[in-house]
Design a protein around this motif. Sequence first.
Motif, PDB file in Angstrom:
ATOM      1  N   LEU A 126       0.876  -1.224   0.128  1.00 38.02           N
ATOM      2  CA  LEU A 126       0.182  -0.063   0.030  1.00 38.02           C
ATOM      3  C   LEU A 126       0.717   1.158  -0.065  1.00 38.02           C
ATOM      4  N   SER A 127       0.768   2.321  -1.063  1.00 36.40           N
ATOM      5  CA  SER A 127       1.608   3.267  -1.333  1.00 36.40           C
ATOM      6  C   SER A 127       0.651   4.626  -1.201  1.00 36.40           C
ATOM      7  N   THR A 128       1.478   5.606  -0.136  1.00 36.00           N
ATOM      8  CA  THR A 128       0.545   6.689  -0.063  1.00 36.00           C
ATOM      9  C   THR A 128       1.535   7.748  -0.592  1.00 36.00           C
ATOM     10  N   ASN A 129       0.964   9.233  -0.943  1.00 36.97           N
ATOM     11  CA  ASN A 129       1.679  10.008  -1.295  1.00 36.97           C
ATOM     12  C   ASN A 129       0.905  11.364  -1.334  1.00 36.97           C
ATOM     13  N   VAL A 130       1.783  12.467  -1.131  1.00 34.58           N
ATOM     14  CA  VAL A 130       0.743  13.688  -1.065  1.00 34.58           C
ATOM     15  C   VAL A 130       1.700  14.537  -1.954  1.00 34.58           C
ATOM     16  N   TYR A 131       0.501  15.429  -3.029  1.00 37.88           N
ATOM     17  CA  TYR A 131       1.341  16.520  -3.679  1.00 37.88           C
ATOM     18  C   TYR A 131       0.607  17.608  -3.333  1.00 37.88           C
ATOM     19  N   ALA A 132       1.119  18.866  -3.366  1.00 37.33           N
ATOM     20  CA  ALA A 132       0.703  20.017  -3.004  1.00 37.33           C
ATOM     21  C   ALA A 132       1.589  21.096  -3.925  1.00 37.33           C
ATOM     22  N   ASP A 133       0.848  21.864  -4.548  1.00 36.91           N
ATOM     23  CA  ASP A 133       1.254  22.962  -5.366  1.00 36.91           C
ATOM     24  C   ASP A 133       2.307  22.330  -6.412  1.00 36.91           C
ATOM     25  N   GLY A 134       1.951  21.115  -6.942  1.00 37.73           N
ATOM     26  CA  GLY A 134       2.962  20.352  -7.725  1.00 37.73           C
ATOM     27  C   GLY A 134       4.262  19.643  -7.094  1.00 37.73           C
ATOM     28  N   VAL A 135       4.278  19.747  -5.723  1.00 42.34           N
ATOM     29  CA  VAL A 135       5.447  19.190  -5.159  1.00 42.34           C
ATOM     30  C   VAL A 135       4.971  17.868  -4.565  1.00 42.34           C
ATOM     31  N   GLY A 136       5.537  16.850  -4.904  1.00 42.45           N
ATOM     32  CA  GLY A 136       5.295  15.488  -4.260  1.00 42.45           C
ATOM     33  C   GLY A 136       6.417  14.946  -3.652  1.00 42.45           C
ATOM     34  N   GLY A 137       6.837  13.502  -3.796  1.00 45.77           N
ATOM     35  CA  GLY A 137       7.849  12.832  -3.238  1.00 45.77           C
ATOM     36  C   GLY A 137       7.702  12.682  -1.726  1.00 45.77           C
ATOM     37  N   ARG A 138       6.643  12.486  -1.357  1.00 47.05           N
ATOM     38  CA  ARG A 138       6.240  12.149   0.081  1.00 47.05           C
ATOM     39  C   ARG A 138       5.737  10.750   0.488  1.00 47.05           C
ATOM     40  N   GLU A 139       6.294   9.797  -0.173  1.00 47.16           N
ATOM     41  CA  GLU A 139       5.942   8.518  -0.133  1.00 47.16           C
ATOM     42  C   GLU A 139       6.027   7.896   1.028  1.00 47.16           C
ATOM     43  N   MET A 140       4.995   7.033   1.453  1.00 45.04           N
ATOM     44  CA  MET A 140       5.096   6.197   2.652  1.00 45.04           C
ATOM     45  C   MET A 140       4.468   4.983   2.181  1.00 45.04           C
ATOM     46  N   GLN A 141       5.023   3.597   2.250  1.00 48.55           N
ATOM     47  CA  GLN A 141       4.713   2.472   1.907  1.00 48.55           C
ATOM     48  C   GLN A 141       4.564   1.418   2.866  1.00 48.55           C
ATOM     49  N   PRO A 185       4.683  22.654   1.563  1.00 49.19           N
ATOM     50  CA  PRO A 185       3.251  23.113   0.732  1.00 49.19           C
ATOM     51  C   PRO A 185       2.276  21.816   1.509  1.00 49.19           C
ATOM     52  N   PHE A 186       1.056  22.360   1.166  1.00 48.08           N
ATOM     53  CA  PHE A 186      -0.153  21.651   1.856  1.00 48.08           C
ATOM     54  C   PHE A 186      -1.395  21.745   1.129  1.00 48.08           C
ATOM     55  N   PRO A 187      -2.192  20.736   0.566  1.00 47.04           N
ATOM     56  CA  PRO A 187      -3.166  20.971  -0.326  1.00 47.04           C
ATOM     57  C   PRO A 187      -4.389  21.816   0.482  1.00 47.04           C
ATOM     58  N   THR A 188      -4.654  23.050   0.289  1.00 44.34           N
ATOM     59  CA  THR A 188      -5.782  23.845   0.989  1.00 44.34           C
ATOM     60  C   THR A 188      -6.831  24.660  -0.034  1.00 44.34           C
ATOM     61  N   LYS A 189      -6.285  24.689  -1.097  1.00 45.41           N
ATOM     62  CA  LYS A 189      -6.784  25.939  -2.114  1.00 45.41           C
ATOM     63  C   LYS A 189      -7.603  25.031  -3.383  1.00 45.41           C
ATOM     64  N   GLN A 190      -6.854  23.980  -3.818  1.00 47.51           N
ATOM     65  CA  GLN A 190      -7.385  23.494  -5.018  1.00 47.51           C
ATOM     66  C   GLN A 190      -8.413  22.498  -4.863  1.00 47.51           C
ATOM     67  N   PRO A 191      -9.562  22.591  -5.274  1.00 46.30           N
ATOM     68  CA  PRO A 191     -10.721  21.465  -5.379  1.00 46.30           C
ATOM     69  C   PRO A 191      -9.971  20.215  -6.005  1.00 46.30           C
ATOM     70  N   MET A 192     -10.424  19.081  -5.711  1.00 48.74           N
ATOM     71  CA  MET A 192     -10.142  17.955  -6.420  1.00 48.74           C
ATOM     72  C   MET A 192     -11.124  17.010  -6.477  1.00 48.74           C
ATOM     73  N   ARG A 193     -11.038  16.185  -7.808  1.00 55.47           N
ATOM     74  CA  ARG A 193     -11.993  15.161  -7.772  1.00 55.47           C
ATOM     75  C   ARG A 193     -11.580  13.927  -7.438  1.00 55.47           C
TER      76      ARG A 193
END
Length: 298
Positions: A126-141, A185-193
């Motif tokens: 199970l792999s998790t990741n978070v992108y904010a403002d185009g910045v990712g690379g925060r994987e935990m598996q 960076p943290f996702p607070t402004k962009q609506p997501m599907r």
Amino acid sequence: MRTFTKLKMAYSYCNSLFFLLSIFLASSTFALGGNFYEDFDNLFGDVRVDIQELGQSMTLTMDQYSGSGIVSKNEYLFGRFDMQIKLVPGNSAGTVTAFYLSSQGNNHDEIDIEFLGNLSGDPYLLSTNVYADGVGGREMQYYLWFDPTEDFHTYSIDWNPDRIIILVDNIPIRVMKNRKTIGVPFPTKQPMRLYTTLWNGDSWATRWGAVKLDLSNAPFVAGFKNFNANACIAKNGGANCKTFNNGKYRGLDEESKTKMQNILSKWVVYDYCRDLRRYAHGLPFECRKDNLLLDQSE
């Protein structure tokens, strides 16, 4: 005569309440519950998306020609999203089953739950990741502590302006706090599907791409049911969601903290905050010990 008048007044009152409730529901910006027919569009795969039980369950199939997937009709800004998933059984090497939120554009936000297929007998990742403002690379598996192909299990994303929690069967496995104050960076402004997909990721999914998809095992099928969203449907860029407080951050209770610590001590396979090869010149700022401890104590 008085009885007739009272009944008439009561009937009128009930009609008024029903009318007001109908207006409220029609204009509501909150999603409660979920249905695959009503809440999603076919993203790719055509008939490989098979919705059943009046929209309460679904299978996604991947064969030698295509995978498949769906995408939510609505965009959301904050909320909790639950999906029960039964993963591809047998030799699923190279397959990726995903349940995630994402916005559009180069500087997109994204919250990922991805299941990386395995050779028969090996555990799923199970792999998790978070992108904010185009910045990712925060994987935990993580390895899962059960066989996710034998039965359905509930996987959840709980997202508000203060933090993101990833849960498995209501057990938190990852908490990511909003650290914008220290430049993270943290996702607070962009609506997501919301997306649910099954696709070929054999360039990287299993043993870093060393094991490829074996199409002799096709078709690959994953099951989904009981989707639930308790979330804010974004309108006018999400301005209406600023006061949405579903899952308002109060910290994990002691039982949840204990359960998460057990997961972190036994089942983590990869943590970007421990990758000294990747970050030979210094770990990301949010990976400092004091910040990690703060995440777990609040």
